[in-house]
Write an enzyme that holds these catalytic residues in place. Sequence first.
Site: not given
Length: 425
Positions: A21-22, A25
């Site tokens: 997920h990170e 980003h």
Amino acid sequence: MELLRIIFLTVLMFLVIVTVHEWGHYYFAKRAGILVREFAIGFGPKLFSYRRNETQFTLRLLPFGGYARMAGEDPEFVQIQSGQTVALRVEGDEVRKIYLDRLDNRKNVIRGEIQEVDLEDRLRIVLDVDGEVIAYRVHPQAMLVAKGSETQIAPRDRQYGSKTVGQRALSIFAGPLMNFILAFVLFALHTQMAGIPLDEPEHLELGDVIEQRPAFEAGFKKGDIIESINGVPVGTDATKLIETISGSKDIPMNWTVRRGDELLTINVTPRPVENEEGGKIGAVIVTYFETRSASFGETFTVAAEKMTSMSKLIFSSLKQLIARFSMNDLAGPVGMIEATSKVVKQGFTDFVFWTAIISLNLGIFNLLPIPALDGSRLIFLGVEALRGKPVDPNREGLVHFIGFAALFLLMLAVTYNDILRLIQS
């Protein structure tokens, strides 16, 4: 060894899902030219940290998620202004380090009082050095040094707010997107591992057997194939069997089950469960299907079907949670570990499927319009696109801060509830 295996797989699941997920980003922010100051897994005190290029990678104590901290997205921690006395380390004709404290202990530096400073646009600092005013050019990757730590300056073109709405939206949406991609890949892997069920069920068998319940006390075990009850073959209709058990509350039942090559006759008496009607034996009834290997095309088709059906189930659960909120319907890290441990015991194939569900759940949850989540940030970007100008960063930051604080408090309450429930059980 079993406990270590459960702990290892649970930690691995958490690390993979949050890291993916990170990383979404982080990767798309870097592609847009945004300075990513920190890539963190977890919150709270640092357990491990190392620096690579411009980014600090950290593992933190509290397993409540993670973040990719982008320059300009939140107020900067280190401030520098006119009238402040600093020390500069100049290499070539550019300032590489700006020291804000312990100035007398710095060697090979230029000390003076700041007359003018611009570290965002002109990258220039004007210093009064013993009465002589000198202008210095600042390197785009110069470091601010204070309290033993270094913080890289962020020129305006490296800040989150300087990028287009599309670039910022992509860097925010990329987190949930990576969770969706991971979920799809894991569903495809599960399809390859588990195969595709044939159209007709083979038999009914027992799944998990709950301790201190009638099935456990009678001696049933997970995997027992159910042949007949009271001399009547059960067939493959799980719903009908559950109705038969429910209607036999406090009535002894004579079960015939196959365990390996052995036929066993076991007597069990269904008992009622608190707040529920009918009899229960405390075991999961599983419909067993023979399977075949999935072709290459079927792997992706079935994975898409699993992704769609599980997404519908998640949205249905969210709707029910909103309509009838209860702390007992929520699970924090402790509850997640408890549930994952049960799945791990069922085998690696089920663990892969469970990880896919959690990744999908995280992606959907992060897109909800809740302050501090990705969905809320995307709404602010949508408002900016419609207005033609951004929302006041201070107001947006306050909304996200309040949302984060509320979510953090809720997580603590849920974790406490999980621990209390475990102790009571």
